[in-house]
Write a protein that holds these residues in place. Structure first.
Motif, PDB file in Angstrom:
ATOM      1  N   ARG A 279       3.893  -1.555   2.531  1.00 57.78           N
ATOM      2  CA  ARG A 279       4.241  -2.062   1.213  1.00 57.78           C
ATOM      3  C   ARG A 279       3.390  -3.293   0.937  1.00 57.78           C
ATOM      4  N   TRP A 280       2.957  -3.426  -0.287  1.00 51.73           N
ATOM      5  CA  TRP A 280       2.039  -4.508  -0.664  1.00 51.73           C
ATOM      6  C   TRP A 280       2.581  -5.874  -0.229  1.00 51.73           C
ATOM      7  N   ARG A 281       1.757  -6.628   0.509  1.00 56.94           N
ATOM      8  CA  ARG A 281       2.055  -7.983   0.973  1.00 56.94           C
ATOM      9  C   ARG A 281       3.243  -8.046   1.919  1.00 56.94           C
ATOM     10  N   SER A 284       5.388  -6.835   7.867  1.00 55.56           N
ATOM     11  CA  SER A 284       6.354  -6.699   8.959  1.00 55.56           C
ATOM     12  C   SER A 284       6.242  -5.308   9.568  1.00 55.56           C
ATOM     13  N   SER A 285       6.327  -5.254  10.900  1.00 58.64           N
ATOM     14  CA  SER A 285       6.151  -3.978  11.599  1.00 58.64           C
ATOM     15  C   SER A 285       7.223  -2.974  11.213  1.00 58.64           C
ATOM     16  N   SER A 286       8.396  -3.446  10.816  1.00 56.86           N
ATOM     17  CA  SER A 286       9.480  -2.526  10.467  1.00 56.86           C
ATOM     18  C   SER A 286       9.178  -1.759   9.190  1.00 56.86           C
ATOM     19  N   ARG A 287       8.333  -2.310   8.322  1.00 50.56           N
ATOM     20  CA  ARG A 287       8.009  -1.649   7.060  1.00 50.56           C
ATOM     21  C   ARG A 287       6.734  -0.799   7.171  1.00 50.56           C
ATOM     22  N   SER A 288       5.998  -0.953   8.267  1.00 53.14           N
ATOM     23  CA  SER A 288       4.741  -0.228   8.428  1.00 53.14           C
ATOM     24  C   SER A 288       5.004   1.206   8.888  1.00 53.14           C
ATOM     25  N   GLN A 289       4.257   2.158   8.316  1.00 58.02           N
ATOM     26  CA  GLN A 289       4.386   3.557   8.697  1.00 58.02           C
ATOM     27  C   GLN A 289       3.075   4.013   9.331  1.00 58.02           C
ATOM     28  N   LEU A 290       3.103   4.316  10.626  1.00 58.42           N
ATOM     29  CA  LEU A 290       1.923   4.812  11.333  1.00 58.42           C
ATOM     30  C   LEU A 290       2.011   6.330  11.413  1.00 58.42           C
ATOM     31  N   ILE A 291       1.053   6.994  10.834  1.00 60.89           N
ATOM     32  CA  ILE A 291       1.063   8.448  10.729  1.00 60.89           C
ATOM     33  C   ILE A 291      -0.210   8.992  11.358  1.00 60.89           C
ATOM     34  N   VAL A 292      -0.081   9.956  12.252  1.00 56.57           N
ATOM     35  CA  VAL A 292      -1.238  10.586  12.891  1.00 56.57           C
ATOM     36  C   VAL A 292      -1.531  11.905  12.186  1.00 56.57           C
ATOM     37  N   VAL A 293      -2.783  12.075  11.780  1.00 53.72           N
ATOM     38  CA  VAL A 293      -3.230  13.287  11.092  1.00 53.72           C
ATOM     39  C   VAL A 293      -4.454  13.823  11.832  1.00 53.72           C
ATOM     40  N   PRO A 306       5.497   6.030  -4.464  1.00 54.38           N
ATOM     41  CA  PRO A 306       6.506   4.975  -4.546  1.00 54.38           C
ATOM     42  C   PRO A 306       6.874   4.711  -6.002  1.00 54.38           C
ATOM     43  N   GLY A 307       7.863   3.865  -6.198  1.00 57.96           N
ATOM     44  CA  GLY A 307       8.236   3.481  -7.555  1.00 57.96           C
ATOM     45  C   GLY A 307       7.069   2.818  -8.260  1.00 57.96           C
ATOM     46  N   SER A 308       7.145   2.754  -9.569  1.00 57.77           N
ATOM     47  CA  SER A 308       6.019   2.250 -10.354  1.00 57.77           C
ATOM     48  C   SER A 308       5.659   0.813 -10.006  1.00 57.77           C
ATOM     49  N   LYS A 309       6.614   0.051  -9.487  1.00 51.93           N
ATOM     50  CA  LYS A 309       6.336  -1.334  -9.156  1.00 51.93           C
ATOM     51  C   LYS A 309       6.105  -1.552  -7.665  1.00 51.93           C
ATOM     52  N   ALA A 310       6.198  -0.499  -6.885  1.00 49.75           N
ATOM     53  CA  ALA A 310       6.057  -0.624  -5.439  1.00 49.75           C
ATOM     54  C   ALA A 310       4.615  -0.323  -5.031  1.00 49.75           C
ATOM     55  N   VAL A 333      -6.742   0.046   1.321  1.00 47.07           N
ATOM     56  CA  VAL A 333      -6.870   0.589  -0.032  1.00 47.07           C
ATOM     57  C   VAL A 333      -5.505   0.504  -0.702  1.00 47.07           C
ATOM     58  N   GLU A 334      -5.458  -0.078  -1.894  1.00 50.40           N
ATOM     59  CA  GLU A 334      -4.198  -0.250  -2.618  1.00 50.40           C
ATOM     60  C   GLU A 334      -3.875   0.999  -3.442  1.00 50.40           C
TER      61      GLU A 334
END
Length: 353
Positions: A279-281, A284-293, A306-310, A333-334
């Motif tokens: 999530r922008w700014r 915290s590690s709890s909000r980070s999503q690590l995905i393996v592709v 995400p929501g329009s403001k997220a 990349v945002e």
């Protein structure tokens, strides 16, 4: 460059040398030699042609070519070479008819190896062994040797001074391909005048499997060597993927990228990627999503919008599909903002010398 050292040994000598063998394969070899001696005695009692007791094959080993040679004998009908390696175990090579040599594949020799040759002469077997050791004072060889390929075009190798090496030691790195093309490091990295690394910009002459040798010189003591065989693919650290882009619609954001440039062309399925979506700014590690592709997925990933403001960011790193040796992260990349259309970010890298 090499200083071969070894001596021919009989079975009794070899037993005293090795003590209680830790390798089952080494034990098998020793046992077979003992049985061969008993077999020879039985044949002598049957008045078959005998090899003179003082017969010698004069076995020699050249570590630079990994070639074992011996004196040719008349009426030789069979031959076999053996190399006992501490890690690889027993390596056998059949000898061609009337050929008095055999060449082993490249392997590390700094720990010492035992070699043996057995030939049949006039229906009798004659065998001889040779112990090849690492000459020099113990603890003087280069330590912690490693190499890494980066940015597809460059390689750095590094090592540390041996714990027992004298102050005036100087190390030299040599590289050899499977085609036996040899070259010395063109650009050394130094610490207080001592070579402790090598920077390489040109891979010409190297093959997928290459042999690396670090030897040394000193006026105070003999310096042992260190050697290793490296698979270049396994030591390459990949750049982040190229041309990362994010396109969003009403339902999801499509994240796409291209495989990075590598030393040799590789298919998509040979890569795996890790996506770090935050999530922008919010770091915290709890909000980070690590995905393996994995690369066979088409280098794309659908992330629920995400929501329009997220606002969110994504950064990606690369590794070999079989080993999670991750490279550096890409620039973030945002995406997921209130922008009406998709957007992308492209990277243009310059070579680092």
């Amino acid at each position: 460059m090499w200083k071969p050292r070894g001596r021919a040994m009989g079975t009794a000598d070899l037993l005293r040398r090795l003590g209680s063998p830790t390798s089952l394969l080494a034990t098998v070899l020793l046992l077979s030699m003992v049985l061969d001696s008993a077999w020879l005695l039985t044949q002598e009692q049957q008045d078959l042609p005998a090899v003179k007791p003082d017969a010698s094959l004069n076995v020699k080993f050249d570590p630079q070519t990994t070639k074992l040679t011996w004196d040719c004998k008349e009426n030789t009908t069979y031959g076999e070479c053996v190399l006992i390696h501490k890690e690889k175990g027993l390596i056998k090579k059949k000898v061609k008819h009337n050929d008095c040599q055999c060449t082993f594949p490249d392997c590390s020799l700094h720990g010492g190896v035992t070699l043996a040759v057995e030939v049949s002469i006039n229906q009798r077997r004659l065998s001889e062994t040779l112990v090849y050791t690492n000459p020099g004072k113990e603890g003087t060889a280069a330590e912690n040797f490693s190499c890494v390929i980066y940015d597809a075009d460059f390689m750095n190798c590094s090592w540390a001074k041996g714990r027992a090496a004298p102050d005036d030691v100087q190390y030299f790195l040599y590289m050899r391909s499977k085609k036996r093309i040899e070259r010395e490091c063109p650009r050394y990295l130094q610490d207080s005048g001592t070579h402790v690394g090598c920077h390489l910009r040109d891979f010409s002459g190297l093959t997928s499997y290459s042999y690396f040798l670090v030897n040394g010189t000193s006026h105070e003591a003999g310096i042992q060597f260190f050697d290793s065989v490296l698979l270049l693919k396994e030591i390459e650290q990949y750049n982040p993927p190229d041309n990362i882009s994010v396109q969003c619609n009403a339902s999801y954001c499509l994240i796409q990228w291209e495989k990075p440039r590598t030393r040799q062309a590789r298919s998509n399925r040979e890569f795996q990627y890790q996506l770090d979506i935050q999530r922008w700014r919010d770091t915290s590690s709890s909000r980070s999503q690590l995905i393996v592709v994995f690369g066979d997925s088409g280098n794309r990933y659908n992330f629920p919008k995400p929501g329009s403001k997220a606002k969110h960011t994504v950064k990606i790193r690369t590794a070999d599909a079989r080993k999670a040796r991750w490279g550096a992260w890409s620039l973030p990349v945002e995406f997921g903002s209130s922008r009406p259309t998709g957007y992308s970010l492209r990277f243009h890298r310059s070579k680092i010398n």
